[in-house]
Scaffold this motif. Sequence first.
Motif, PDB file in Angstrom:
ATOM      1  N   ARG A 216       0.870  -1.182   0.000  1.00  0.00           N
ATOM      2  CA  ARG A 216       0.000   0.000   0.000  1.00  0.00           C
ATOM      3  C   ARG A 216       0.906   1.231   0.000  1.00  0.00           C
ATOM      4  N   TYR A 217       0.659   2.148  -0.915  1.00  0.00           N
ATOM      5  CA  TYR A 217       1.533   3.310  -1.066  1.00  0.00           C
ATOM      6  C   TYR A 217       0.732   4.606  -0.939  1.00  0.00           C
ATOM      7  N   GLY A 218       1.340   5.606  -0.312  1.00  0.00           N
ATOM      8  CA  GLY A 218       0.749   6.939  -0.293  1.00  0.00           C
ATOM      9  C   GLY A 218       1.152   7.706   0.948  1.00  0.00           C
ATOM     10  N   GLU A 219       1.212   9.021   0.830  1.00  0.00           N
ATOM     11  CA  GLU A 219       1.541   9.865   1.985  1.00  0.00           C
ATOM     12  C   GLU A 219       0.475   9.696   3.057  1.00  0.00           C
ATOM     13  N   GLY A 220       0.921   9.354   4.250  1.00  0.00           N
ATOM     14  CA  GLY A 220       0.007   9.282   5.391  1.00  0.00           C
ATOM     15  C   GLY A 220      -0.735   7.962   5.548  1.00  0.00           C
ATOM     16  N   VAL A 221      -0.476   6.952   4.688  1.00  0.00           N
ATOM     17  CA  VAL A 221      -1.239   5.690   4.803  1.00  0.00           C
ATOM     18  C   VAL A 221      -0.945   4.932   6.099  1.00  0.00           C
ATOM     19  N   THR A 222       0.097   5.336   6.805  1.00  0.00           N
ATOM     20  CA  THR A 222       0.404   4.687   8.088  1.00  0.00           C
ATOM     21  C   THR A 222      -0.764   4.795   9.057  1.00  0.00           C
ATOM     22  N   LYS A 223      -1.565   5.842   8.907  1.00  0.00           N
ATOM     23  CA  LYS A 223      -2.671   6.025   9.851  1.00  0.00           C
ATOM     24  C   LYS A 223      -3.707   4.900   9.768  1.00  0.00           C
ATOM     25  N   GLU A 224      -3.636   4.085   8.715  1.00  0.00           N
ATOM     26  CA  GLU A 224      -4.608   2.997   8.548  1.00  0.00           C
ATOM     27  C   GLU A 224      -4.193   1.711   9.259  1.00  0.00           C
ATOM     28  N   ILE A 225      -2.987   1.687   9.823  1.00  0.00           N
ATOM     29  CA  ILE A 225      -2.460   0.421  10.344  1.00  0.00           C
ATOM     30  C   ILE A 225      -3.291  -0.136  11.493  1.00  0.00           C
ATOM     31  N   GLY A 226      -3.847   0.744  12.312  1.00  0.00           N
ATOM     32  CA  GLY A 226      -4.720   0.285  13.402  1.00  0.00           C
ATOM     33  C   GLY A 226      -5.945  -0.434  12.873  1.00  0.00           C
ATOM     34  N   MET A 227      -6.522   0.108  11.793  1.00  0.00           N
ATOM     35  CA  MET A 227      -7.675  -0.556  11.167  1.00  0.00           C
ATOM     36  C   MET A 227      -7.283  -1.908  10.578  1.00  0.00           C
ATOM     37  N   ASP A 228      -6.086  -1.968   9.969  1.00  0.00           N
ATOM     38  CA  ASP A 228      -5.617  -3.239   9.401  1.00  0.00           C
ATOM     39  C   ASP A 228      -5.540  -4.313  10.482  1.00  0.00           C
ATOM     40  N   LEU A 229      -4.987  -3.940  11.627  1.00  0.00           N
ATOM     41  CA  LEU A 229      -4.837  -4.909  12.714  1.00  0.00           C
ATOM     42  C   LEU A 229      -6.198  -5.304  13.286  1.00  0.00           C
TER      43      LEU A 229
ATOM     44  N   ARG B 173      -5.278  -9.453  18.701  1.00  0.00           N
ATOM     45  CA  ARG B 173      -5.554  -9.167  20.111  1.00  0.00           C
ATOM     46  C   ARG B 173      -4.327  -8.573  20.811  1.00  0.00           C
ATOM     47  N   ILE B 174      -3.143  -9.125  20.497  1.00  0.00           N
ATOM     48  CA  ILE B 174      -1.922  -8.612  21.117  1.00  0.00           C
ATOM     49  C   ILE B 174      -0.831  -8.556  20.040  1.00  0.00           C
ATOM     50  N   VAL B 175      -0.327  -7.344  19.812  1.00  0.00           N
ATOM     51  CA  VAL B 175       0.562  -7.082  18.678  1.00  0.00           C
ATOM     52  C   VAL B 175       1.975  -6.790  19.177  1.00  0.00           C
ATOM     53  N   CYS B 176       2.964  -7.302  18.451  1.00  0.00           N
ATOM     54  CA  CYS B 176       4.360  -6.957  18.728  1.00  0.00           C
ATOM     55  C   CYS B 176       4.776  -5.838  17.782  1.00  0.00           C
ATOM     56  N   LEU B 177       5.145  -4.682  18.340  1.00  0.00           N
ATOM     57  CA  LEU B 177       5.647  -3.558  17.546  1.00  0.00           C
ATOM     58  C   LEU B 177       7.170  -3.544  17.686  1.00  0.00           C
TER      59      LEU B 177
ATOM     60  N   ALA C 108       3.647   7.888  14.353  1.00  0.00           N
ATOM     61  CA  ALA C 108       2.476   7.732  13.482  1.00  0.00           C
ATOM     62  C   ALA C 108       1.815   6.372  13.705  1.00  0.00           C
ATOM     63  N   VAL C 109       2.636   5.336  13.868  1.00  0.00           N
ATOM     64  CA  VAL C 109       2.089   3.993  14.126  1.00  0.00           C
ATOM     65  C   VAL C 109       1.430   3.949  15.505  1.00  0.00           C
ATOM     66  N   LEU C 110       2.109   4.501  16.512  1.00  0.00           N
ATOM     67  CA  LEU C 110       1.554   4.494  17.875  1.00  0.00           C
ATOM     68  C   LEU C 110       0.212   5.217  17.930  1.00  0.00           C
ATOM     69  N   ASN C 111       0.119   6.346  17.210  1.00  0.00           N
ATOM     70  CA  ASN C 111      -1.147   7.092  17.192  1.00  0.00           C
ATOM     71  C   ASN C 111      -2.281   6.264  16.609  1.00  0.00           C
ATOM     72  N   SER C 112      -1.972   5.514  15.546  1.00  0.00           N
ATOM     73  CA  SER C 112      -3.003   4.698  14.916  1.00  0.00           C
ATOM     74  C   SER C 112      -3.407   3.526  15.816  1.00  0.00           C
ATOM     75  N   LEU C 113      -2.426   2.910  16.469  1.00  0.00           N
ATOM     76  CA  LEU C 113      -2.741   1.807  17.383  1.00  0.00           C
ATOM     77  C   LEU C 113      -3.618   2.297  18.529  1.00  0.00           C
ATOM     78  N   ALA C 114      -3.298   3.489  19.055  1.00  0.00           N
ATOM     79  CA  ALA C 114      -4.092   4.045  20.162  1.00  0.00           C
ATOM     80  C   ALA C 114      -5.512   4.367  19.692  1.00  0.00           C
ATOM     81  N   LYS C 115      -5.629   4.967  18.508  1.00  0.00           N
ATOM     82  CA  LYS C 115      -6.942   5.373  17.993  1.00  0.00           C
ATOM     83  C   LYS C 115      -7.885   4.189  17.842  1.00  0.00           C
ATOM     84  N   TYR C 116      -7.327   3.042  17.443  1.00  0.00           N
ATOM     85  CA  TYR C 116      -8.186   1.876  17.196  1.00  0.00           C
ATOM     86  C   TYR C 116      -8.111   0.836  18.319  1.00  0.00           C
ATOM     87  N   GLY C 117      -7.551   1.259  19.464  1.00  0.00           N
ATOM     88  CA  GLY C 117      -7.579   0.417  20.662  1.00  0.00           C
ATOM     89  C   GLY C 117      -6.821  -0.895  20.516  1.00  0.00           C
ATOM     90  N   ILE C 118      -5.690  -0.855  19.812  1.00  0.00           N
ATOM     91  CA  ILE C 118      -4.911  -2.075  19.598  1.00  0.00           C
ATOM     92  C   ILE C 118      -3.953  -2.300  20.772  1.00  0.00           C
TER      93      ILE C 118
END
Length: 419
Positions: free
Chosen positions: A7-20, A26-30, A44-54
């Motif tokens: 997946r390519y594009g500026e800012g697509v990292t924000k979708e990682i929480g949704m992907d997970l 249930r429990i992810v290793c970062l 950016a990854v931490l923000n997405s994980l927090a937003k989606y409660g990962i």
Amino acid sequence: MAISNIRYGEGVTKEIGMDLQNLGARIVCLMTDKNLSQLPPVNAVLNSLAKYGINFQMYDNVRVEPTDQSFLDAIKFAKKGEFDAYVAVGGGSVIDTCKAANLYASSPTSDFLDYVNAPIGKGKPVTVPLKPLIAVPTTAGTGSETTGVAIFDFKQLKVKTGIASRAIKPTLGIIDPLHTLSMPERIVANSGFDVLCHALESYTALPYNMRSPCPSNPINRPAYQGSNPISDVWALHALRIVAKYLKRAIRNPEDREARANMHLASAFAGIGFGNAGVHLCHGMSYPISGLVKTYKPKDYNVDHSLVPHGLSVVLTSPAVFTFTAQIHPERHLEAAEILGADIRTARIKDAGFILADTLRKFLFDLNVDDGLAAIGYSKADIPALVKGTLPQERVTKLSPRPQTEEDLSALFEASMKLY
């Protein structure tokens, strides 16, 4: 062909929480390293994980240029955590470490050498199912987000080796060009040289239909197939991007177009070499990195001596392509033209010299160290460098031209000084 989803594009990292979330994790290793843990890509990854409660645990102890011990430390963490998904944020060192952690946590009874490439390890095929792994590359170099390869320094033998299996490639590579904006100049340069050599080596590798013997079962077919019509497309396209954008990306950190294109070129070359393979530049680079003495490169915030992977690969490239150009000289000439050489009056038998001169000029313009002597090696080290190259059959056998120990000695000697 085997590649990760991309997946390519500026800012697509924000979708990682949704992907997970979509994966039901249930429990992810970062996984990342100490430097990156303080930088925008990890934030950016931490923000997405927090937003989606990962729910996650962070491992930031990855070593830049990993060793067998640093792999084992990460594997221990992964086994203990019983994770059901992995996220790797970093360059090749981080992504490769995460691949190994996922593999051995998924195969907990396996001995470490079971999956390590022969002849150093047993090179067993991977038959266990692995957990999903999302790779977020922060350098424009290794292409590790697309490949089933994980490289490390095997300290006991002072040589680099690795694990190569389609089974360990990431489930998804998130290529977000914003992450390359925090790369210092020399890291841009050295990771870019890895892209350059991935493209050149995969395009000039032994053709897939000349490899032998044919495996008795598809599960035994190596990840690296030799040059082939599909990999050729990706390798040449990556080479054109390198020719156009690498110098710009190094010289101007604000040049977002250049840095974004190099991020893509890294993935494109990864798709090429991840299936075709690399050959002598990489095979010879492993002892150059593994036998490092006191060299510490500019812009690398590390507490140990290291020769960056891309630098160790590119320093032998003029000598290597002079040597290999006897086979398929037209491909070497085509590569030289893409990199800026005027070949209108060139003779085909001079293809290797023309490509070598083009590479030397390219490296000189970018202030690259003047050969192996400049990073601490001398002629006295050549026997050890050759000895460290001999076990790298996984890649050296993909050279279009077979090589003897005497040939390797001559190539190392020719690489002591570039200019």
